[in-house]
Design a protein around this motif. Sequence first.
Motif, mmCIF file in Angstrom:
data_model
loop_
_atom_site.group_PDB
_atom_site.id
_atom_site.type_symbol
_atom_site.label_atom_id
_atom_site.label_comp_id
_atom_site.label_asym_id
_atom_site.label_seq_id
_atom_site.Cartn_x
_atom_site.Cartn_y
_atom_site.Cartn_z
ATOM 1 N N LYS A 44 71.843 62.660 -21.948
ATOM 2 C CA LYS A 44 70.593 63.331 -21.572
ATOM 3 C C LYS A 44 70.265 63.055 -20.108
ATOM 4 N N ARG A 46 72.376 62.250 -17.730
ATOM 5 C CA ARG A 46 73.403 62.928 -16.924
ATOM 6 C C ARG A 46 73.195 64.442 -16.907
ATOM 7 N N ASP A 47 73.051 65.030 -18.097
ATOM 8 C CA ASP A 47 73.090 66.488 -18.216
ATOM 9 C C ASP A 47 71.732 67.164 -18.049
ATOM 10 N N GLU A 48 70.668 66.547 -18.569
ATOM 11 C CA GLU A 48 69.350 67.176 -18.506
ATOM 12 C C GLU A 48 68.535 66.700 -17.310
ATOM 13 N N PHE A 50 69.558 65.029 -14.574
ATOM 14 C CA PHE A 50 70.236 65.257 -13.292
ATOM 15 C C PHE A 50 71.119 66.514 -13.291
ATOM 16 N N ASN A 51 70.974 67.364 -14.294
ATOM 17 C CA ASN A 51 71.645 68.671 -14.333
ATOM 18 C C ASN A 51 73.157 68.579 -14.110
ATOM 19 N N SER A 52 73.789 67.568 -14.702
ATOM 20 C CA SER A 52 75.243 67.373 -14.600
ATOM 21 C C SER A 52 75.714 67.270 -13.154
ATOM 22 N N SER A 53 74.857 66.692 -12.301
ATOM 23 C CA SER A 53 75.167 66.552 -10.878
ATOM 24 C C SER A 53 75.056 65.094 -10.457
ATOM 25 N N ASN A 60 78.436 68.962 -8.573
ATOM 26 C CA ASN A 60 78.603 69.101 -10.020
ATOM 27 C C ASN A 60 80.001 69.630 -10.290
ATOM 28 N N LYS A 129 63.637 62.579 -7.255
ATOM 29 C CA LYS A 129 64.179 62.798 -8.599
ATOM 30 C C LYS A 129 64.580 61.460 -9.227
ATOM 31 N N HIS A 133 62.849 59.560 -12.416
ATOM 32 C CA HIS A 133 63.645 59.082 -13.556
ATOM 33 C C HIS A 133 63.324 57.623 -13.878
#
Length: 185
Positions: A44, A46-48, A50-53, A60, A129, A133
């Motif tokens: 979550k 990683r992917d949500e 930080f948008n897989s970036s 990305n 960001k 977090h």
Amino acid sequence: MAIHNTSSDSANTAVRAFLTKIGEHYWKSTFNIGSGSSKRIWEKIRDEVFNSSCAYCGINGVKLQVEHLIMFNREQYGLHHPGNIVPCCGPCNKRRRDSDKNYLSWEKHLEAICKERDDLNSFFLRRDKIVDHTNGEFKYPILNESENHSIRVIANALYENIKMESEKALGMYIQLDKAFIQKGQ
């Protein structure tokens, strides 16, 4: 995999295990990102979040690694805690050092990456960001100076004790080798 293991390697592993346990104490649960609910938390983040970036450079489409913002070592004593991890690409996961060879804070590291890429405009967005977090759903515990000092004292004592025990074990082996093994030859 290490090519040459030393007593310092085992001592560093013990310190990281201690920092993991302290992180889990504050998280109030285990935090093994290799499986179960902890893995889903990492995914979550990683992917949500930080948008897989990469949290530092924004790339990305590459394999992202776990980066401890407050480093998970004897210099910065960062805890293994969901609020202290972000996704990071391989090149950005090599923390820069200052002129005295000390690791930079995550914020200075981010600034250095953005300067290298001539992308200082992204610095503020990425920093905000990351701060959101660490203060958000997976809030990293804010430790007072006494708590930080206690962690440093215990981690350093653990490190020195493990190194000493490793050296004592070698000494015992040498004594046993002389007494039993070499006599039989």
